[in-house]
Design an enzyme around this catalytic site. Structure first.
Site, PDB file in Angstrom:
ATOM      1  N   HIS A 121     -33.582   8.606 -13.965  1.00 17.47           N
ATOM      2  CA  HIS A 121     -33.755  10.089 -13.920  1.00 17.47           C
ATOM      3  C   HIS A 121     -33.097  10.902 -12.819  1.00 17.47           C
ATOM      4  O   HIS A 121     -33.591  10.531 -11.796  1.00 17.47           O
ATOM      5  CB  HIS A 121     -35.162  10.635 -14.513  1.00 17.47           C
ATOM      6  CG  HIS A 121     -35.063  11.815 -14.787  1.00 17.47           C
ATOM      7  ND1 HIS A 121     -34.949  13.079 -14.100  1.00 17.47           N
ATOM      8  CD2 HIS A 121     -35.295  12.462 -16.229  1.00 17.47           C
ATOM      9  CE1 HIS A 121     -35.167  14.408 -14.864  1.00 17.47           C
ATOM     10  NE2 HIS A 121     -35.090  13.890 -15.992  1.00 17.47           N
TER      11      HIS A 121
ATOM     12  N   CYS B 103     -30.093  13.960 -17.553  1.00 18.70           N
ATOM     13  CA  CYS B 103     -30.733  15.232 -17.878  1.00 18.70           C
ATOM     14  C   CYS B 103     -29.906  16.553 -17.496  1.00 18.70           C
ATOM     15  O   CYS B 103     -29.479  16.514 -16.275  1.00 18.70           O
ATOM     16  CB  CYS B 103     -32.211  14.888 -16.921  1.00 18.70           C
ATOM     17  SG  CYS B 103     -33.129  16.410 -17.068  1.00 18.70           S
TER      18      CYS B 103
ATOM     19  N   HIS C  11     -31.376  13.741 -21.940  1.00 23.74           N
ATOM     20  CA  HIS C  11     -32.410  14.942 -21.850  1.00 23.74           C
ATOM     21  C   HIS C  11     -31.440  15.966 -21.784  1.00 23.74           C
ATOM     22  O   HIS C  11     -30.963  16.454 -21.091  1.00 23.74           O
ATOM     23  CB  HIS C  11     -33.408  15.068 -20.562  1.00 23.74           C
ATOM     24  CG  HIS C  11     -34.168  13.785 -20.299  1.00 23.74           C
ATOM     25  ND1 HIS C  11     -34.961  13.829 -19.286  1.00 23.74           N
ATOM     26  CD2 HIS C  11     -34.713  12.722 -21.080  1.00 23.74           C
ATOM     27  CE1 HIS C  11     -35.882  12.894 -19.381  1.00 23.74           C
ATOM     28  NE2 HIS C  11     -35.504  12.186 -20.559  1.00 23.74           N
TER      29      HIS C  11
ATOM     30  N   ASP D 280     -35.783  18.576 -23.511  1.00 23.90           N
ATOM     31  CA  ASP D 280     -36.717  18.281 -22.330  1.00 23.90           C
ATOM     32  C   ASP D 280     -37.310  19.573 -22.403  1.00 23.90           C
ATOM     33  O   ASP D 280     -37.598  20.456 -23.281  1.00 23.90           O
ATOM     34  CB  ASP D 280     -35.516  18.405 -21.018  1.00 23.90           C
ATOM     35  CG  ASP D 280     -36.243  17.462 -20.110  1.00 23.90           C
ATOM     36  OD1 ASP D 280     -37.361  17.245 -20.213  1.00 23.90           O
ATOM     37  OD2 ASP D 280     -35.306  16.923 -19.192  1.00 23.90           O
ATOM     38  N   HIS D 281     -37.819  20.114 -20.970  1.00 21.50           N
ATOM     39  CA  HIS D 281     -38.902  21.114 -21.067  1.00 21.50           C
ATOM     40  C   HIS D 281     -38.384  22.472 -21.681  1.00 21.50           C
ATOM     41  O   HIS D 281     -37.241  22.640 -22.023  1.00 21.50           O
ATOM     42  CB  HIS D 281     -38.693  21.601 -19.694  1.00 21.50           C
ATOM     43  CG  HIS D 281     -38.984  20.713 -18.522  1.00 21.50           C
ATOM     44  ND1 HIS D 281     -38.710  20.713 -17.199  1.00 21.50           N
ATOM     45  CD2 HIS D 281     -39.178  19.161 -18.664  1.00 21.50           C
ATOM     46  CE1 HIS D 281     -38.952  19.387 -16.662  1.00 21.50           C
ATOM     47  NE2 HIS D 281     -39.399  18.783 -17.602  1.00 21.50           N
TER      48      HIS D 281
ATOM     49  N   TYR E 288     -43.991  21.111 -21.745  1.00 25.18           N
ATOM     50  CA  TYR E 288     -43.901  20.274 -22.908  1.00 25.18           C
ATOM     51  C   TYR E 288     -44.968  20.612 -24.309  1.00 25.18           C
ATOM     52  O   TYR E 288     -45.655  19.922 -24.437  1.00 25.18           O
ATOM     53  CB  TYR E 288     -44.451  18.890 -22.293  1.00 25.18           C
ATOM     54  CG  TYR E 288     -43.652  18.241 -21.432  1.00 25.18           C
ATOM     55  CD1 TYR E 288     -42.700  17.624 -22.133  1.00 25.18           C
ATOM     56  CD2 TYR E 288     -43.334  18.278 -20.058  1.00 25.18           C
ATOM     57  CE1 TYR E 288     -41.386  16.745 -21.582  1.00 25.18           C
ATOM     58  CE2 TYR E 288     -42.504  17.657 -19.381  1.00 25.18           C
ATOM     59  CZ  TYR E 288     -41.600  16.829 -19.900  1.00 25.18           C
ATOM     60  OH  TYR E 288     -40.479  16.274 -19.377  1.00 25.18           O
TER      61      TYR E 288
HETATM   62  C1  CS2 Z   1     -39.513  15.328 -15.947  1.00 23.30           C
HETATM   63  C2  CS2 Z   1     -39.452  14.177 -15.197  1.00 23.30           C
HETATM   64  O1  CS2 Z   1     -37.361  16.136 -16.254  1.00 23.30           O
HETATM   65  C3  CS2 Z   1     -37.971  15.537 -16.705  1.00 23.30           C
HETATM   66  O2  CS2 Z   1     -37.928  14.932 -17.783  1.00 23.30           O
HETATM   67  O3  CS2 Z   1     -40.312  15.738 -16.711  1.00 23.30           O
HETATM   68  O4  CS2 Z   1     -40.958  13.839 -15.008  1.00 23.30           O
HETATM   69  C4  CS2 Z   1     -38.971  12.783 -15.585  1.00 23.30           C
HETATM   70  O5  CS2 Z   1     -39.842  12.448 -16.959  1.00 23.30           O
HETATM   71  C5  CS2 Z   1     -39.345  11.592 -14.602  1.00 23.30           C
HETATM   72  O6  CS2 Z   1     -38.459  12.102 -13.228  1.00 23.30           O
HETATM   73  C6  CS2 Z   1     -38.657  10.515 -15.133  1.00 23.30           C
HETATM   74  O7  CS2 Z   1     -39.253   9.031 -14.215  1.00 23.30           O
HETATM   75 MN    MN Z   2     -35.476  15.560 -17.411  1.00 22.64          MN
END
Ligand code: CS2
Ligand code: MN
Length: 356
Positions: free
Chosen positions: A207, A245, A272, A317-318, A331
């Site tokens: 990530h 991501c 993500h 993602d978020h 989440y």
């Molecule tokens: C986060 C991180 O952006 C995301 O997805 O919520 O916590 C992510 O899950 C971790 O960095 C992965 O190890």
């Molecule tokens: Mn992410």
């Protein structure tokens, strides 16, 4: 490509799997043993229980996020080899249980960092936000206390209280670890785990750092195109790949995400997709997934993933906190489900255009 949803497991995630299965097009969950500390052994019966919970709800486990890497491995402490052995055992067990993608990160001390967990927006929702000036002005411990009181009573992913209680000590561990050293430690770890990944076909998906620059003087090594290519070259095995991501890479407006994606054919193992709104250098807040709501071109991002033939798991993602939901910041169910509905539309349109 597989549409999935992050789920923290029974007893940790307030969102029932029965609700997740009702999100259109969602075939699986991305999950973890949320109570495991980095360096701890995972048990087979618990993985089986997770698989059963998912299957009972018509879902598969499409990958693990995360098997966290210990500070001993990240900082190359004397017990790193022991922790690597444990990590290999966990991968071996996950592989034998049919898991083919494992997400992890290599950020020292903190996982993602934010200065606010519930910034109010003009539409009445709230989002996670980051302001470098605020971060520069505070002690990491003060930030922890703020995060704790704003987390709606949930443990935040990557912010295990057991580790955070040792924050001063953790900073000490990384005293002599600069970005070169950290990359060496990552390559050492990856070289050691590649054989078990080859054995089962497990794709490791690192990530990116979030935000994509050094925070609190700690080094960051997964921040953009150049650094990602460096780490892929350092251990040049197709199982050494990335989690694309968009929100994390997109925290830095200099990152051209569609271009990064196109340069990573075959090495994106997980995606993500989310949007961020840039305010000014070092200042951003999260947004709804829609291109128009933030600074990223989600259509171009989806097209780039299609162009490189990405066929791994993908998740929203978020999201924003909307409709009065009291969930784990970022989440909640509602805005992430809206995110999936939107992403489904983007991909359907792209596929149909491609067929004309
Ligand atoms: C986060 C991180 O952006 C995301 O997805 O919520 O916590 C992510 O899950 C971790 O960095 C992965 O190890
Ligand atoms: Mn992410």
């Amino acid at each position: 490509m597989k549409m999935t949803f992050r789920w923290f497991g029974t007893g940790h995630d307030p969102i029932p799997l029965a609700h997740i299965r009702q999100i259109p097009g969602c075939v699986g969950v991305i999950t973890t043993l949320y109570d495991k500390q980095p360096g701890e052994t995972w048990e087979r019966d618990r993985i089986r229980a997770l698989k059963k919970d998912a299957a009972d709800n018509g879902l598969e486990i499409s990958g693990i996020e995360s098997v966290n890497v210990s500070d001993a491995i990240k900082a190359a402490l004397s017990d790193r080899d022991r922790d690597i052995e444990t990590y290999i055992k966990t991968l071996d067990m996950l592989g034998s249980e049919g898991i083919r993608m494992v997400c992890y990160n290599f950020m020292p001390v903190f996982d993602w960092t934010r200065s606010e967990l519930a910034r109010p927006r003009s539409d009445g929702s709230s989002v996670l936000a980051y302001d470098q000036e605020r971060i520069d002005g505070i002690d990491p411990e003060t930030m922890l206390a703020d995060m704790d009181s704003a987390s709606n009573g949930f443990m935040l992913p990557g912010w295990e209280p057991e580790r955070m209680a040792r924050i001063k000590e953790l900073f000490q561990l990384y005293r002599d670890v600069d970005s070169e050293r950290l990359l060496e430690n990552l390559a050492y770890f990856l070289r050691a785990i590649m054989p078990v990944c080859d054995k089962w076909g497990i794709d490791m998906a690192i990530h990116p750092d979030d935000p994509a620059w050094p925070v609190f003087g700690l080094p960051r090594i997964v921040t953009g195109k150049e650094s990602i290519h460096r780490l892929l070259k350092a251990v040049d095995n197709p199982h050494n790949g990335v989690t694309l991501c968009t929100g994390s890479l997109g925290s830095n407006p200099a990152n051209d995400i569609p271009d990064i994606i196109r340069s990573l054919k075959g090495r994106v193992h997980f995606a993500h997709l989310r949007n961020v709104k840039h305010r000014s250098p070092g200042k951003f807040e999260e947004a709804a997934h829609l291109s128009e709501d933030g600074s990223l071109d989600m259509y171009e991002i989806a097209r780039a993933l299609r162009d490189i033939g990405f066929d791994g798991p993908l998740r929203p993602d978020h999201g924003r906190m909307i409709w009065g939901e009291k969930g784990m910041p970022g989440y909640g169910l509602y805005d992430r489900a809206l995110g999936i509905a939107y992403l489904n539309g983007l991909f359907e349109a792209i596929d149909r255009e491609g067929r004309r």
